[in-house]
Design a protein around this motif. Structure first.
Motif, PDB file in Angstrom:
ATOM      1  N   ILE A   1       0.890  -1.243   0.040  1.00 20.56           N
ATOM      2  CA  ILE A   1       0.155   0.102  -0.030  1.00 20.56           C
ATOM      3  C   ILE A   1       0.793   1.302  -0.067  1.00 20.56           C
ATOM      4  O   ILE A   1       0.500   2.345  -0.839  1.00 20.56           O
ATOM      5  N   ALA A   2       1.910   1.185   0.815  1.00 24.31           N
ATOM      6  CA  ALA A   2       2.785   2.372   0.832  1.00 24.31           C
ATOM      7  C   ALA A   2       3.504   2.504  -0.444  1.00 24.31           C
ATOM      8  O   ALA A   2       3.909   3.770  -1.050  1.00 24.31           O
ATOM      9  N   THR A   3       3.887   1.544  -1.237  1.00 25.74           N
ATOM     10  CA  THR A   3       4.708   1.613  -2.628  1.00 25.74           C
ATOM     11  C   THR A   3       3.552   2.183  -3.602  1.00 25.74           C
ATOM     12  O   THR A   3       3.944   3.065  -4.260  1.00 25.74           O
ATOM     13  N   GLY A   4       2.487   1.717  -3.638  1.00 21.58           N
ATOM     14  CA  GLY A   4       1.353   2.263  -4.346  1.00 21.58           C
ATOM     15  C   GLY A   4       1.152   3.703  -4.180  1.00 21.58           C
ATOM     16  O   GLY A   4       1.132   4.589  -5.086  1.00 21.58           O
ATOM     17  N   TYR A   5       0.892   4.146  -3.063  1.00 19.19           N
ATOM     18  CA  TYR A   5       0.498   5.502  -2.365  1.00 19.19           C
ATOM     19  C   TYR A   5       1.776   6.261  -2.828  1.00 19.19           C
ATOM     20  O   TYR A   5       1.648   7.276  -3.700  1.00 19.19           O
TER      21      TYR A   5
ATOM     22  N   ALA B   1       3.142  10.316  -9.465  1.00 15.99           N
ATOM     23  CA  ALA B   1       2.764  10.395 -10.901  1.00 15.99           C
ATOM     24  C   ALA B   1       1.548  11.657 -10.868  1.00 15.99           C
ATOM     25  O   ALA B   1       1.191  11.744 -11.958  1.00 15.99           O
ATOM     26  N   GLY B   2       1.322  12.172  -9.821  1.00 13.76           N
ATOM     27  CA  GLY B   2       0.476  13.259  -9.724  1.00 13.76           C
ATOM     28  C   GLY B   2      -1.005  13.106  -9.432  1.00 13.76           C
ATOM     29  O   GLY B   2      -1.881  13.482  -9.709  1.00 13.76           O
ATOM     30  N   VAL B   3      -1.213  11.695  -8.882  1.00 14.95           N
ATOM     31  CA  VAL B   3      -2.475  11.353  -8.817  1.00 14.95           C
ATOM     32  C   VAL B   3      -3.077  11.741  -7.481  1.00 14.95           C
ATOM     33  O   VAL B   3      -2.192  11.946  -6.565  1.00 14.95           O
TER      34      VAL B   3
ATOM     35  N   LEU C   1     -10.946  11.790   8.658  1.00 16.05           N
ATOM     36  CA  LEU C   1     -12.091  12.518   8.578  1.00 16.05           C
ATOM     37  C   LEU C   1     -11.968  13.931   9.224  1.00 16.05           C
ATOM     38  O   LEU C   1     -12.708  14.808   8.695  1.00 16.05           O
ATOM     39  N   SER C   2     -10.781  14.053   9.727  1.00 15.64           N
ATOM     40  CA  SER C   2     -10.555  15.406  10.459  1.00 15.64           C
ATOM     41  C   SER C   2      -9.791  16.310   9.532  1.00 15.64           C
ATOM     42  O   SER C   2      -9.577  17.467   9.855  1.00 15.64           O
ATOM     43  N   ALA C   3      -9.201  15.723   8.384  1.00 13.42           N
ATOM     44  CA  ALA C   3      -8.842  16.456   7.039  1.00 13.42           C
ATOM     45  C   ALA C   3      -9.739  17.158   6.507  1.00 13.42           C
ATOM     46  O   ALA C   3     -11.079  17.008   6.374  1.00 13.42           O
ATOM     47  N   PRO C   4      -9.212  18.399   5.831  1.00  8.38           N
ATOM     48  CA  PRO C   4     -10.155  19.015   5.016  1.00  8.38           C
ATOM     49  C   PRO C   4     -10.992  18.339   4.035  1.00  8.38           C
ATOM     50  O   PRO C   4     -10.253  17.287   3.387  1.00  8.38           O
ATOM     51  N   PRO C   5     -11.927  18.700   3.616  1.00  8.98           N
ATOM     52  CA  PRO C   5     -12.733  17.727   2.462  1.00  8.98           C
ATOM     53  C   PRO C   5     -11.815  17.913   1.231  1.00  8.98           C
ATOM     54  O   PRO C   5     -11.125  18.910   1.022  1.00  8.98           O
ATOM     55  N   ALA C   6     -12.109  16.749   0.410  1.00  4.16           N
ATOM     56  CA  ALA C   6     -11.257  16.808  -0.772  1.00  4.16           C
ATOM     57  C   ALA C   6     -11.863  17.711  -1.650  1.00  4.16           C
ATOM     58  O   ALA C   6     -13.168  17.864  -1.803  1.00  4.16           O
ATOM     59  N   PRO C   7     -11.016  18.160  -2.579  1.00  3.74           N
ATOM     60  CA  PRO C   7     -11.609  19.105  -3.962  1.00  3.74           C
ATOM     61  C   PRO C   7     -12.347  18.307  -4.741  1.00  3.74           C
ATOM     62  O   PRO C   7     -12.654  17.228  -4.797  1.00  3.74           O
ATOM     63  N   ALA C   8     -13.412  19.149  -5.193  1.00  6.26           N
ATOM     64  CA  ALA C   8     -14.493  18.618  -6.004  1.00  6.26           C
ATOM     65  C   ALA C   8     -13.804  17.731  -7.009  1.00  6.26           C
ATOM     66  O   ALA C   8     -14.579  16.713  -7.568  1.00  6.26           O
ATOM     67  N   SER C   9     -12.955  18.408  -7.733  1.00  6.48           N
ATOM     68  CA  SER C   9     -12.237  17.816  -8.878  1.00  6.48           C
ATOM     69  C   SER C   9     -11.700  16.235  -8.406  1.00  6.48           C
ATOM     70  O   SER C   9     -11.868  15.212  -9.354  1.00  6.48           O
ATOM     71  N   GLU C  10     -11.132  16.216  -7.257  1.00 11.12           N
ATOM     72  CA  GLU C  10     -10.646  14.826  -6.811  1.00 11.12           C
ATOM     73  C   GLU C  10     -12.168  13.781  -6.446  1.00 11.12           C
ATOM     74  O   GLU C  10     -11.939  12.661  -6.789  1.00 11.12           O
ATOM     75  N   ALA C  11     -13.147  14.290  -6.060  1.00 11.81           N
ATOM     76  CA  ALA C  11     -14.346  13.665  -5.695  1.00 11.81           C
ATOM     77  C   ALA C  11     -14.992  12.893  -6.726  1.00 11.81           C
ATOM     78  O   ALA C  11     -15.533  11.847  -6.740  1.00 11.81           O
ATOM     79  N   VAL C  12     -14.505  13.628  -7.960  1.00  9.09           N
ATOM     80  CA  VAL C  12     -15.134  12.889  -9.176  1.00  9.09           C
ATOM     81  C   VAL C  12     -14.206  12.235 -10.206  1.00  9.09           C
ATOM     82  O   VAL C  12     -14.337  11.904 -11.352  1.00  9.09           O
ATOM     83  N   GLU C  13     -13.130  11.763  -9.590  1.00  6.83           N
ATOM     84  CA  GLU C  13     -11.838  11.359 -10.423  1.00  6.83           C
ATOM     85  C   GLU C  13     -11.924  10.148 -11.258  1.00  6.83           C
ATOM     86  O   GLU C  13     -11.738  10.307 -12.294  1.00  6.83           O
TER      87      GLU C  13
END
Length: 405
Positions: free
Chosen positions: A306-310, A316-318, A384-396
């Motif tokens: 999991i750490a490798t893939g992350y 790669a900018g994902v 959950l305590s982190a800021p919400p993901a940007p809209a562009s990320e939510a529809v990735e």
């Protein structure tokens, strides 16, 4: 005549059993590999009904299974793709090796198995299952996701590394000295380099030579060429599997597509026989003593994958969610881990290595699809305590759907 009848009954029972197990696995949406391994355990040494007459033929079928697995893998890639992946993704390959091979080597040394077993177990924990991962990507509808090319790049680098790794362990398991091992590795690297060069420059000519409109002739030429090259490679102490992989790389275009279609049923048949054969040579009573080490190693290397893939997806900018999906998808181990462990079992270097590898693969081939599905949602809930993901990320998955490998 009596022994011939028993052989037909035993081998027919194996093939029928593989078909039924495959249907069960397909019905419930998971890889049939663990069922094949369990079937081998049931009919092998110390199992419920040990085989007798057909075991030698099953051993030959298992060798053909390994050859076809690597051939089909080579058919998936062109030489140009491989060279490009080497140029752009080698840092991810280095991180993959460091985080996933070293735990296996360390575990073998801690268990007192010695350096040769450490090299073998490093390979078992390092290589992800291309077959399981490809199926998971299709089942989850992620083929077009932004992170999928990253996943495929890591798998390609692992497959390339096999061309170097397999000759090394073949030489080590054969007891070759430093000079002989160096010669074997040099031959393997030279052969791989020559094949890649010829495939890049003359791939079309080779494919044209092999090509045929008649499926029967195409099947016979490709299969015959593969077995011939695999045999020559094994005679040179390189590895039959590497020879088959290089044949697959050399073929491209319509020939590769046609050969893939024709050989897929044969691959599935003999690959299933291979997994059964590996189970046949593992005593079920030998698994419980290594179950805890296998479980600990499975959990550790699931986390390192999991750490490798992350890390690779981040490079790669994902987006963040795609990074977690990348890591979770890479968790599954399967065919290559068993191939590597099978070489060690045949050489008889460490009796407990086969049972540990069997338990390890059984755990991760089941855990892998679950990790692919749930790593990203679990990570999101834990943050959950982190800021919400940007809209562009939510529809990735939708917005990036046009990006394909």
């Amino acid at each position: 005549m009596h022994s011939g009848a028993i052989f037909l009954i035993e081998f027919g029972g194996i093939i029928l059993g593989l078909g039924l197990l495959g249907r069960i696995a397909g019905r419930y949406g998971f890889s049939p590999i663990p069922l094949y391994l369990l079937a081998g355990l049931a009919f092998g040494q110390g199992g419920l009904l040990p085989l007798d007459t057909s075991e030698e033929f099953v051993a030959i079928g298992a060798e053909i299974g390994v050859v076809l697995l690597l051939l089909m893998l080579g058919l998936e890639y062109t030489a140009t793709d491989l060279v490009q992946n080497l140029k752009t993704q080698y840092p991810a390959g280095a991180v993959d090796f460091a985080l996933n091979a070293l735990p296996g080597a360390a575990a073998a040394l801690l268990l007192g198995w010695g350096p040769v077993a450490a090299v073998v177990l490093a390979g078992v924990t390092w290589i992800s299952s291309s077959g399981v991962i490809a199926k998971v990507l299709g089942d989850l509808g992620r083929v077009g996701n932004r992170e999928t090319p990253v996943i495929l790049s890591i798998l390609v680098l692992e497959d390339l590394a096999m061309a170097v790794y397999l000759p090394i362990i073949t030489a080590l398991l054969a007891g070759a000295g430093l000079v002989a091992g160096g010669v074997t590795l040099a031959v393997a690297l030279g052969a791989a380099g020559i094949v890649l060069f010829v495939a890049v420059r003359y791939g079309r000519l080779i494919s044209r030579f092999v090509s045929s409109d008649d499926p029967e002739k195409l099947l016979l030429v490709v299969l015959g060429l593969t077995l011939l090259v695999a045999g020559v490679a094994q005679q040179l102490q390189v590895s039959a599997a590497v020879g088959a992989f290089l044949v697959g790389i050399a073929l491209s275009g319509e020939v590769a597509e046609g050969a893939h279609t024709l050989l897929s049923p044969l691959r599935d048949l003999f690959a299933g026989v291979f997994f059964v054969f590996f189970g046949l040579h593992t005593d079920p009573a030998s698994i419980p003593p290594v179950l805890l080490p296998a479980l600990a190693l499975a959990v550790l290397t699931a986390l390192t994958k999991i750490a490798t893939g992350y890390w690779a997806a981040r490079r790669a900018g994902v987006a963040v969610r795609g990074r977690w999906r990348t890591g979770g998808t890479l968790v599954a181990r399967g065919e290559f881990s068993i191939v590597i462990a099978g070489l060690a079992v045949s050489a008889g270097i460490e009796p407990a290595l086969g049972p540990l590898a069997t338990a390890y693969v059984l755990i991760l081939v089941i855990l892998g699809p679950l990790a692919a599905r749930f790593t990203e949602p679990v990570a999101r809930r834990l943050s959950l305590s982190a800021p919400p993901a940007p809209a562009s990320e939510a529809v990735e998955p939708v917005s990036q759907g046009s990006t394909r490998s």
